[in-house]
Design a protein around this motif. Structure first.
Motif, mmCIF file in Angstrom:
data_model
loop_
_atom_site.group_PDB
_atom_site.id
_atom_site.type_symbol
_atom_site.label_atom_id
_atom_site.label_comp_id
_atom_site.label_asym_id
_atom_site.label_seq_id
_atom_site.Cartn_x
_atom_site.Cartn_y
_atom_site.Cartn_z
ATOM 1 N N ARG B 144 0.837 -1.203 0.000
ATOM 2 C CA ARG B 144 0.000 0.000 0.000
ATOM 3 C C ARG B 144 0.869 1.248 0.000
ATOM 4 O O ARG B 144 0.594 2.207 -0.714
ATOM 5 N N GLN B 145 1.939 1.222 0.844
ATOM 6 C CA GLN B 145 2.785 2.403 0.894
ATOM 7 C C GLN B 145 3.504 2.607 -0.432
ATOM 8 O O GLN B 145 3.733 3.733 -0.859
ATOM 9 N N ARG B 146 3.796 1.497 -1.115
ATOM 10 C CA ARG B 146 4.450 1.655 -2.421
ATOM 11 C C ARG B 146 3.475 2.231 -3.445
ATOM 12 O O ARG B 146 3.859 3.042 -4.293
ATOM 13 N N VAL B 147 2.200 1.841 -3.342
ATOM 14 C CA VAL B 147 1.191 2.465 -4.216
ATOM 15 C C VAL B 147 1.134 3.967 -3.928
ATOM 16 O O VAL B 147 1.091 4.795 -4.843
ATOM 17 N N ALA B 148 1.150 4.306 -2.622
ATOM 18 C CA ALA B 148 1.081 5.722 -2.255
ATOM 19 C C ALA B 148 2.296 6.479 -2.785
ATOM 20 O O ALA B 148 2.188 7.626 -3.220
ATOM 21 N N ALA B 168 3.984 2.820 9.937
ATOM 22 C CA ALA B 168 2.934 1.812 10.108
ATOM 23 C C ALA B 168 3.364 0.464 9.539
ATOM 24 O O ALA B 168 2.527 -0.409 9.326
ATOM 25 N N LEU B 169 4.659 0.310 9.256
ATOM 26 C CA LEU B 169 5.107 -0.909 8.579
ATOM 27 C C LEU B 169 6.093 -1.693 9.445
ATOM 28 O O LEU B 169 6.780 -1.139 10.295
ATOM 29 N N ASP B 170 6.160 -3.022 9.189
ATOM 30 C CA ASP B 170 7.199 -3.820 9.848
ATOM 31 C C ASP B 170 8.548 -3.492 9.217
ATOM 32 O O ASP B 170 8.616 -2.815 8.184
ATOM 33 N N SER B 171 9.628 -3.993 9.811
ATOM 34 C CA SER B 171 10.949 -3.521 9.384
ATOM 35 C C SER B 171 11.284 -3.958 7.959
ATOM 36 O O SER B 171 11.938 -3.213 7.219
ATOM 37 N N VAL B 172 10.812 -5.130 7.550
ATOM 38 C CA VAL B 172 11.132 -5.589 6.190
ATOM 39 C C VAL B 172 10.452 -4.702 5.146
ATOM 40 O O VAL B 172 11.092 -4.194 4.218
ATOM 41 N N SER B 173 9.120 -4.489 5.330
ATOM 42 C CA SER B 173 8.415 -3.618 4.385
ATOM 43 C C SER B 173 8.994 -2.214 4.442
ATOM 44 O O SER B 173 9.118 -1.537 3.421
ATOM 45 N N GLY B 174 9.334 -1.772 5.675
ATOM 46 C CA GLY B 174 9.914 -0.438 5.841
ATOM 47 C C GLY B 174 11.196 -0.303 5.039
ATOM 48 O O GLY B 174 11.419 0.711 4.367
#
Ligand SMILES: Nc1ncnc2c1ncn2[C@@H]1O[C@H](COP(=O)(O)OP(=O)(O)OP(=O)(O)O)[C@@H](O)[C@H]1O
Ligand SMILES: [Mg+2]
Lengths: 400, 226
Positions: B144-148, B168-174
């Motif tokens: 979602r954050q990548r879409v944003a 709002a993300l875990d460390s991997v997604s972050g």
């Protein structure tokens, strides 16, 4: 060094798309608030449509029946007794120049009408026996539902033609040798049943027998009680003014003259007044629908604050936010309006077809209804739209 | 690119969120803003993003003095020069990733087909070319954050502002999101990121530390860059 900045204008298609966002994401709410508008518009279109259709039916009837009929009735004497027109009243009226045709009926109060001899004498059922001339159906434009009209032969026999209501009350569904009723203690065979007579509704509750048989067996004195006169359409007033004196030279003030087509038109005028009232009720429903749309829009703006903030961050101007919510409100009410026009048209058509009327859905009412809808949409959406556009982007974004 | 001079912001009720802040960020920089909660980081970023007007001082973005611009001009500035990334994504529900990104160009005056074309390219850039038809609820937080981010950069803005993009993300997604922002920086975009994550802050070329509405430390000042 820096180029002038200007926000791009939105394309009309994009305005529509953005305006429809709220409707797409909350279809049920959109449907219900559009329904409020639809009910108001449907009520108004239905009222106007049904009243126009009924008016068109009356016009059709009047042009079929003609408006040149004058009814002359004997009225009452100063003492309150039933006045009597002379036996030769018909012949005298026929001599008036512009008069085209005359026919007559004579009420026979003592001849009661029953289904059979077993029915008690007290139960007259509001039915009246009339002696009638053979040319009566032509002059009145009356038609038969069943059987035939009286003729030179049957008017001398115990034969009767029943009015529409009379036939119903007596339970006679069709004319024929088996269908018999009792009039003044004598058995009469039903040879015909009339359709309702628009210009002489008294006949609907009548039992019509020939003039000679009435005089022979029913003790009829031969004095006509009502004369029906067709006259030249352009000289109705002139005919009217001499009619009373001609019909009863000795007591012209006792004679009542009326024009049945006027009564029908007057009835229509009363109905129109009632239509005005119903239209007012429809307008109230429409306004309530508008309040519903305004309410929906206010809630929509409250719920979508973060969307508004996001759009501002993406470059939407205040004007574009205002336009978005105004477009949503207009779309909502336009949908309601279009639906309402359809419902109103279907109701009008259904009712008119059921009644056998011509269907009229006035274009002005439809256009007026849709215009009112858009106006309501604009008014209902204006305040929420302005509020949305005045939101500070950071505050709007801060709402979860 | 960004120039704040003696910028202050106070709210009714006597809260001073920014007290005479001066900051210079040049084209192509990648800056972390750090500091305790309530220190005025978001307030400063919103002021830079022209979402909020300062109570005093001068804000210049890409050469424009913000106080001299009308609402219409400010909106145009945001629409053409600035991309925003928020902690909570702000994606529209029940709308495909493609149209969420295309909406980022809604106010640019481009026709829908062109907006969708650019949106597709932006989604490819953030590695979500295979997710264009997915709606937000069908995507992971990182996606979602990548879409944003794709929405923020679809119009190729020279400046991207991100308020706790990994909050709002875990460390991997972050880490994935940070990698994207680094790539973006690599292609020349000026980026300002608010973060509470020391590790992330430490990985960025410049850190600005705030406290009580003031800038208390700026790594660029130490090395003499600014
Ligand atoms: N709309 C407002 N009205 C009044 N005070 C506000 C408003 N917005 C922010 N503040 C105050 O301004 C100060 C700075 O807030 P800001 O949001 O900039 O902090 P922050 O550094 O972003 O904090 P966090 O790390 O928690 O996001 C805080 O004390 C906050 O309470
Ligand atoms: Mg913050």
């Amino acid at each position: 060094m820096t180029a002038p900045l200007a926000a791009a204008r939105m394309r009309p298609r994009d305005v529509m798309r953005v305006g429809a966002v709220g409707l797409r994401t909350r279809p049920m709410r959109a449907f219900l608030s559009a329904l409020g508008i639809a009910i108001g518009i449907a009520a108004m279109i239905g009222v106007v449509g049904i009243s126009s259709s009924s008016g068109a039916e009356l016009d059709r009837q009047l042009s079929a029946l003609g408006t040149n009929l004058l009814t002359v009735s004997s009225g009452q004497t100063i003492l309150g007794e039933e006045a009597k027109m002379p036996v030769d009243a018909e012949a005298m009226i026929e001599r008036i120049g512009p008069v085209q045709a005359v026919s007559a009926i004579g009420e026979i109060p003592q001849a009661k009408v029953y289904r059979s001899e077993q029915i008690a004498a007290a139960q007259t059922g509001g039915l009246t026996t009339y002696a009638v001339r053979l040319d009566l159906p032509e002059v009145l434009g009356a038609t038969l539902r069943s059987g035939t009209w009286l003729n030179a032969a049957t008017q001398t026999y115990p034969a009767v033609v029943l009015g529409a209501t009379t036939a119903e009350r007596l339970g006679v569904s069709a004319a024929g040798p088996d269908a018999q009723v009792v009039i003044g203690g004598e058995r009469f065979t039903v040879v015909g049943i009339l359709e309702p007579v628009a210009l002489a509704s008294d006949l609907d509750t009548g039992a019509l027998v020939g003039w000679p048989i009435a005089e022979d067996v029913l003790d009829y004195d031969g004095h006509p009680t009502t004369l029906y006169t067709r006259a030249d359409e352009t000289r109705m007033e002139a005919v009217r003014s001499v009619l009373a004196g001609t019909a009863n030279p000795e007591a012209s003030n006792e004679v009542d003259i009326s024009r049945p087509s006027d009564a029908l038109a007057a009835k229509q005028a009363t109905e129109q007044a009632f239509t005005g009232l119903l239209l007012g009720v429809g307008a109230v429903a429409l306004i309530v629908g508008g309040v519903g749309v305004a309410n929906t829009m206010v809630i929509s703006v409250l719920e979508r604050r973060s969307e508004i903030g996001l759009r501002r961050s993406l470059g939407a101007t205040r004007g574009q936010i205002r336009t978005q919510f105004l477009a949503e409100s207009l779309l909502l009410s336009a949908m309601g309006g279009a639906g309402g026009v359809c419902i109103g048209a279907v109701v009008t058509t259904g009712y008119a077809v059921y009644k056998g009327w011509p269907t009229i859905i006035p274009a002005e009412a439809t256009a007026g209804g849709l215009a009112a809808t858009l106006l309501i949409g604009a008014v209902a959406g204006l305040y929420p739209a302005i509020r949305a556009s005045r939101l500070s982007p950071t505050e709007a974004l801060a709402t979860p | 690119m960004i120039s704040l001079t003696d910028v202050s912001k106070s709210y009714p009720g006597g809260v001073t969120a920014l007290a005479s802040v001066s900051l210079e960020i040049r084209r192509g920089e990648l800056v972390a803003i750090v500091g305790p909660s309530g220190s005025g980081k978001s307030t400063m970023l919103n002021t830079i993003g022209t979402l909020d007007r300062p109570s005093g001082g001068t804000v210049r973005i890409d050469g424009y003095d913000v106080s001299k611009l009308s609402d219409n001009q400010l909106s145009a500035l945001r629409g053409t020069r600035i991309g925003f990334v928020f902690q909570h994504f702000h994606l529209a529900a029940k709308v495909s990733a493609l149209d969420n990104v295309a909406d980022g160009l809604l106010y640019s005056g481009l026709p829908l087909s062109e907006r969708r074309r650019r949106a597709r390219a932006a989604l490819d850039r953030v590695g979500l070319g295979h997710r264009i038809d997915h709606e937000p609820h069908e995507l992971s937080g990182g996606e979602r954050q990548r879409v944003a981010i794709a929405r923020a950069v679809a119009g190729d803005p020279p400046l991207v502002l991100a308020d706790e993009p990994t909050g709002a993300l875990d460390s991997v997604s972050g880490a994935g999101v940070m990698e994207l922002l680094h790539d973006l920086h690599g292609s020349g975009t000026t980026i300002v990121i608010i973060t509470h994550d020391r590790e992330i802050a430490g990985s960025l070329p410049r850190q600005v530390r705030m406290r009580d509405g003031r800038i208390v430390a700026d790594s660029a000042a130490l090395t003499g860059v600014a």
